[in-house]
Design a protein around this motif. Structure first.
Motif, short mmCIF file in Angstrom:
data_model
loop_
_atom_site.label_atom_id
_atom_site.label_comp_id
_atom_site.label_asym_id
_atom_site.label_seq_id
_atom_site.Cartn_x
_atom_site.Cartn_y
_atom_site.Cartn_z
N ASN A 95 0.86 -1.20 0.00
CA ASN A 95 0.00 0.00 0.00
C ASN A 95 0.89 1.24 0.00
O ASN A 95 2.00 1.20 0.52
CB ASN A 95 -0.88 0.04 1.26
N PRO A 96 0.40 2.34 -0.57
CA PRO A 96 1.22 3.56 -0.58
C PRO A 96 1.55 4.04 0.83
O PRO A 96 0.72 3.91 1.74
CB PRO A 96 0.32 4.58 -1.28
N LYS A 97 2.75 4.59 0.99
CA LYS A 97 3.14 5.15 2.29
C LYS A 97 2.71 6.62 2.33
O LYS A 97 3.52 7.52 2.08
CB LYS A 97 4.66 5.05 2.45
N PHE A 98 1.43 6.84 2.65
CA PHE A 98 0.89 8.21 2.62
C PHE A 98 1.61 9.13 3.59
O PHE A 98 1.69 10.33 3.38
CB PHE A 98 -0.59 8.20 3.01
N ARG A 99 2.09 8.55 4.68
CA ARG A 99 2.70 9.35 5.76
C ARG A 99 3.84 10.24 5.23
O ARG A 99 4.01 11.38 5.65
CB ARG A 99 3.23 8.38 6.78
N ILE A 100 4.59 9.68 4.25
CA ILE A 100 5.74 10.42 3.73
C ILE A 100 5.27 11.76 3.16
O ILE A 100 5.80 12.82 3.48
CB ILE A 100 6.46 9.61 2.63
N MET A 101 4.22 11.69 2.34
CA MET A 101 3.72 12.91 1.70
C MET A 101 3.07 13.84 2.73
O MET A 101 3.28 15.06 2.70
CB MET A 101 2.72 12.52 0.61
N LYS A 102 2.34 13.26 3.68
CA LYS A 102 1.68 14.08 4.70
C LYS A 102 2.73 14.84 5.53
O LYS A 102 2.60 16.04 5.80
CB LYS A 102 0.81 13.18 5.61
N ASN A 103 3.81 14.13 5.89
CA ASN A 103 4.88 14.77 6.67
C ASN A 103 5.51 15.93 5.91
O ASN A 103 5.79 16.98 6.48
CB ASN A 103 5.97 13.75 7.05
N VAL A 104 5.76 15.71 4.61
CA VAL A 104 6.39 16.78 3.83
C VAL A 104 5.46 17.99 3.74
O VAL A 104 5.90 19.14 3.91
CB VAL A 104 6.74 16.31 2.40
#
Ligand SMILES: NC(=O)c1ccc[n+]([C@@H]2O[C@H](COP(=O)([O-])OP(=O)(O)OC[C@H]3O[C@@H](n4cnc5c(N)ncnc54)[C@H](O)[C@@H]3O)[C@@H](O)[C@H]2O)c1
Length: 395
Positions: A95-104
């Motif tokens: 599954n996509p690692k959404f957290r990376i984008m949210k953190n940025v």
């Protein structure tokens, strides 16, 4: 504004070529990247990875003082346009690692200002651009969010970026206008669609390519299982026959994009993208197939096996998701010893090519670097799925 464009993730495989190209067009470009080592190399005129023809242009833009660098996000505030190009991997559940984008995005919010254009250039899970747009609204920011996916072939970015049509999308008309103006510096061939259409266009493209490689690999295994050389069949299929002109050769299909983008699409469609999953099983299963075929012919625990080519593709130093490493892992259990070499890859665990060729009982060509065409290997079993030696692909 001090900078016309700030490239966030600007030292990466797609960020840096874009930064250099825009700077060569006379734009004041700031590269913002958290990788300080990559920044230092780039500042010194060295591209941190293999990218055809990029170093002379990098040196030129450094000399003209158009390319600037920062390891902190404050430069975003000083830029007319911010372009975000960070990695968008999948996790262990595919599954996509959404957290990376949210953190940025959380990190960028204090630095982005009302009216600024933020171009998302990473490949994203469908609907993520809308979520990002919503996050800004929730944070009380009035940002023009555009999604304009990168579609270059890694290693050929500079050659391709000006030849490929650019897909443009945004949630505002002003976003479309300003993103169009930015990318028309590269090409006049722009395709304007809705953000979700652009997101799917990118994922469909990569999944389609991944499926094409999978069918070549499946056919290769079928032929091999019947003791036939796939390349005789390939020649019969493709010789002067236009409808099979784009039929790919079999070989390890891997790397940082095709696999994870196919899995992103599958996750998006509730894991009902059966063709995508099947393609994944075939492509990811090819190293296992090679080992099982060799196991039928040799007592592998008595054999030293050499792998040539550890990068995920030809003429590249990129080992991200490389199936050569998966092959190495499997063989480390099965074989007496595994020796690996690659002229481009920097990895202290690798041997030199000469040692691999001399000491191995069996050689597997795992990445089709051009230089391997010249190899003269005598009296040894060679596995050459790519048929780079032109002796056929049979295992
Ligand atoms: N590699 C390709 O050929 C290719 C082609 C088309 C699209 N894409 C897509 O482009 C995106 C980027 O891929 P890539 O291969 O360039 O990845 P990459 O890992 O080479 O580059 C990403 C860069 O972002 C930097 N970074 C990470 N987090 C950051 C942060 N919080 N702030 C600033 N910098 C940060 C990293 O240090 C790195 O230099 C992905 O979504 C990928 O799917 C890649």
């Amino acid at each position: 504004m001090k900078y016309d464009v700030c490239i966030i993730g600007g030292c990466g495989h797609v960020g840096l070529p874009l930064a250099i190209l825009l700077a060569s067009k006379g734009k004041e470009v700031c590269v913002y990247d958290t990788n300080e080592e990559a920044i230092e190399l780039t500042k010194a005129g060295i591209i941190p990875f293999t990218e055809e023809g990029a170093e002379p242009l990098l040196k030129q833009v450094l000399k003209s003082n158009k390319l600037h660098f920062s390891a902190t996000p404050d430069v975003v505030t000083e830029s007319e346009i911010a372009v975000l190009i960070i990695g968008t991997p999948v996790d262990e559940h595919l599954n996509p690692k959404f957290r990376i984008m949210k953190n940025v995005i959380d990190e960028l919010v204090p630095y982005l200002y009302d009216g600024q254009l933020l171009v998302l250039r990473s490949t994203v899970y469908p609907g993520l651009s809308k979520r990002i747009n919503d996050w800004f609204v929730e944070a009380g920011k009035n940002i023009h969010v555009a999604f304009c996916p990168e579609r270059i072939l890694e290693g050929k970015a500079l050659e391709e970026m000006e030849n490929l049509p650019q897909i443009i999308s945004s949630f505002t008309e002003e976003g479309v206008q300003r993103a169009s103006a930015l990318f028309s510096l590269l090409t006049k061939d722009l395709v304007v669609v809705e953000p979700m259409e652009a997101e799917l266009a990118k994922l469909f493209t990569n999944s389609w390519r991944y499926l094409k490689f999978a069918i070549a690999n499946q056919f290769y295994m079928i032929a091999n299982d019947f003791d036939l050389d796939f390349y005789n069949i390939y020649h019969a299929m493709t010789h002067n026959y236009n409808r099979t002109k784009d039929f790919p050769r079999p070989g390890f299909a891997a790397g940082p994009c095709l696999f994870k983008d196919t899995m992103q699409l599958s996750a998006f469609h509730n894991n009902n993208f059966f063709l995508g999953h099947t393609a994944m099983l075939i492509n990811e299963g090819l190293p296992n197939y090679v080992v099982s075929q060799l196991g039928k012919q040799y007592t592998l625990s008595e054999k030293k096996i050499g792998i040539l080519g550890m990068a995920f593709k030809a003429e590249s130093d990129d080992i991200r998701e490389s199936l050569s490493y998966k092959l190495k892992k499997i063989l480390e259990i099965e074989a007496k010893q595994v020796l690996c070499a690659d002229p481009y890859v920097k990895d202290a665990t690798l041997a030199d090519e000469k040692t691999v060729l001399q000491e191995s009982d069996i050689i597997i060509i795992a990445a089709p670097h051009k230089r391997y065409k010249e190899l003269k290997i005598k009296d040894k079993k060679v596995v050459d799925i790519w048929n780079i030696l032109n002796n056929g692909g049979k295992i």
